[in-house]
Design a protein around this motif. Sequence first.
Motif, PDB file in Angstrom:
ATOM      1  N   GLY A  84      23.480   1.388 -43.095  1.00 28.10           N
ATOM      2  CA  GLY A  84      23.186   0.161 -43.506  1.00 28.10           C
ATOM      3  C   GLY A  84      23.288  -0.641 -42.136  1.00 28.10           C
ATOM      4  O   GLY A  84      22.781  -1.770 -42.295  1.00 28.10           O
ATOM      5  N   VAL A  85      24.282  -0.654 -41.535  1.00 25.40           N
ATOM      6  CA  VAL A  85      24.668  -1.374 -40.224  1.00 25.40           C
ATOM      7  C   VAL A  85      23.541  -1.198 -39.287  1.00 25.40           C
ATOM      8  O   VAL A  85      23.049  -2.336 -38.750  1.00 25.40           O
ATOM      9  N   ILE A  86      22.990  -0.171 -38.987  1.00 23.55           N
ATOM     10  CA  ILE A  86      22.093   0.284 -38.082  1.00 23.55           C
ATOM     11  C   ILE A  86      20.542  -0.440 -38.799  1.00 23.55           C
ATOM     12  O   ILE A  86      19.933  -1.136 -38.089  1.00 23.55           O
ATOM     13  N   ALA A  87      20.375  -0.486 -40.125  1.00 27.20           N
ATOM     14  CA  ALA A  87      19.490  -1.153 -40.553  1.00 27.20           C
ATOM     15  C   ALA A  87      19.365  -2.735 -40.575  1.00 27.20           C
ATOM     16  O   ALA A  87      17.996  -3.409 -40.419  1.00 27.20           O
ATOM     17  N   LEU A  88      20.475  -3.283 -40.803  1.00 31.62           N
ATOM     18  CA  LEU A  88      20.901  -4.694 -41.083  1.00 31.62           C
ATOM     19  C   LEU A  88      21.121  -5.345 -39.653  1.00 31.62           C
ATOM     20  O   LEU A  88      20.603  -6.651 -39.586  1.00 31.62           O
ATOM     21  N   LEU A  89      22.255  -4.992 -39.060  1.00 33.38           N
ATOM     22  CA  LEU A  89      22.870  -5.917 -37.967  1.00 33.38           C
ATOM     23  C   LEU A  89      22.009  -6.277 -36.784  1.00 33.38           C
ATOM     24  O   LEU A  89      22.160  -7.219 -36.257  1.00 33.38           O
ATOM     25  N   PRO A  90      21.021  -5.539 -36.384  1.00 39.19           N
ATOM     26  CA  PRO A  90      20.084  -5.906 -35.229  1.00 39.19           C
ATOM     27  C   PRO A  90      19.435  -7.056 -35.543  1.00 39.19           C
ATOM     28  O   PRO A  90      19.289  -7.891 -34.589  1.00 39.19           O
ATOM     29  N   PHE A  91      18.928  -7.475 -36.939  1.00 37.22           N
ATOM     30  CA  PHE A  91      18.290  -8.704 -37.125  1.00 37.22           C
ATOM     31  C   PHE A  91      19.592  -9.812 -37.031  1.00 37.22           C
ATOM     32  O   PHE A  91      19.249 -10.872 -36.463  1.00 37.22           O
ATOM     33  N   ALA A  92      20.664  -9.414 -37.427  1.00 34.93           N
ATOM     34  CA  ALA A  92      21.639 -10.553 -37.369  1.00 34.93           C
ATOM     35  C   ALA A  92      21.891 -10.874 -35.932  1.00 34.93           C
ATOM     36  O   ALA A  92      22.226 -11.888 -35.288  1.00 34.93           O
ATOM     37  N   SER A  93      22.023  -9.760 -35.081  1.00 36.10           N
ATOM     38  CA  SER A  93      22.531  -9.849 -33.568  1.00 36.10           C
ATOM     39  C   SER A  93      21.484 -10.490 -33.016  1.00 36.10           C
ATOM     40  O   SER A  93      21.578 -11.542 -32.252  1.00 36.10           O
ATOM     41  N   ALA A  94      20.257 -10.470 -33.322  1.00 37.43           N
ATOM     42  CA  ALA A  94      19.102 -11.092 -32.596  1.00 37.43           C
ATOM     43  C   ALA A  94      19.133 -12.623 -33.017  1.00 37.43           C
ATOM     44  O   ALA A  94      18.641 -13.611 -32.183  1.00 37.43           O
ATOM     45  N   LEU A  95      19.224 -12.980 -34.428  1.00 37.77           N
ATOM     46  CA  LEU A  95      19.310 -14.287 -34.743  1.00 37.77           C
ATOM     47  C   LEU A  95      20.393 -14.900 -34.114  1.00 37.77           C
ATOM     48  O   LEU A  95      20.320 -16.238 -33.673  1.00 37.77           O
ATOM     49  N   VAL A  96      21.635 -14.412 -33.781  1.00 39.73           N
ATOM     50  CA  VAL A  96      22.753 -15.017 -33.155  1.00 39.73           C
ATOM     51  C   VAL A  96      22.401 -15.203 -31.783  1.00 39.73           C
ATOM     52  O   VAL A  96      22.643 -16.395 -31.117  1.00 39.73           O
ATOM     53  N   LEU A  97      21.759 -14.459 -31.100  1.00 34.21           N
ATOM     54  CA  LEU A  97      21.365 -14.573 -29.567  1.00 34.21           C
ATOM     55  C   LEU A  97      20.444 -15.728 -29.479  1.00 34.21           C
ATOM     56  O   LEU A  97      20.388 -16.288 -28.612  1.00 34.21           O
TER      57      LEU A  97
END
Length: 218
Positions: A200-213
Amino acid sequence: MRALLKRDLILAFRAGGGFGLGIAFFLIVVVLVPFSVGPESGLLTKIAPGVLWLGALLACLLSLDRILALDWEDGTLDLMATAPLPLEAVVTVKALAHWMTTGVPLVVAAPLFGVLLNLPPQGFVWLVVSLALGTPALSVIGTFGAALTVGLKRGGLLLSLLILPLYVPTLIFGAELARRGAEGQAVSTPLLMLAGISFGVIALLPFASALVLRVNLR
């Protein structure tokens, strides 16, 4: 993506954030525990899975602030944001590089350190399985924290405070999986929970990290 992964691996070793630092810290934690709780073999056997998992988790924290900090300082992160490669792929590659330089060495070294804590023979396999399944989640969550704190002065301390609560579910089910495996109990429940957290983390958090960046780079 391969070139970016190769570059991040080289930078990780040159900056001193490679496997050596994490392994050394992991070893220090394992060596100090018997001094603090006593050399009783039964007690060490009981607490070994939790101590090994906690040591691995803390070792992962050491290099989190380097995931994006170097790219922020030299302006490379701005170039990556305008490159054809999506930011989601960039943060995924950086999380993979962190896992390869920190998580994989910890997985390999954990059975050797388990000997120092009198871990039962049947527990070694499940310790490796739990760390192999859980450490990718630690790297991805850490990358998200690095994205939140990138560009902040003394962001390393803030990063640790933000990330540690997010690490708790992975720690709980990872240590429980290793403990049940060492005691010969059923491992299906913690195994499925740990796998669910990681995927779940691998599937979702990259999108959240990119948004924050993207927000931080404006």
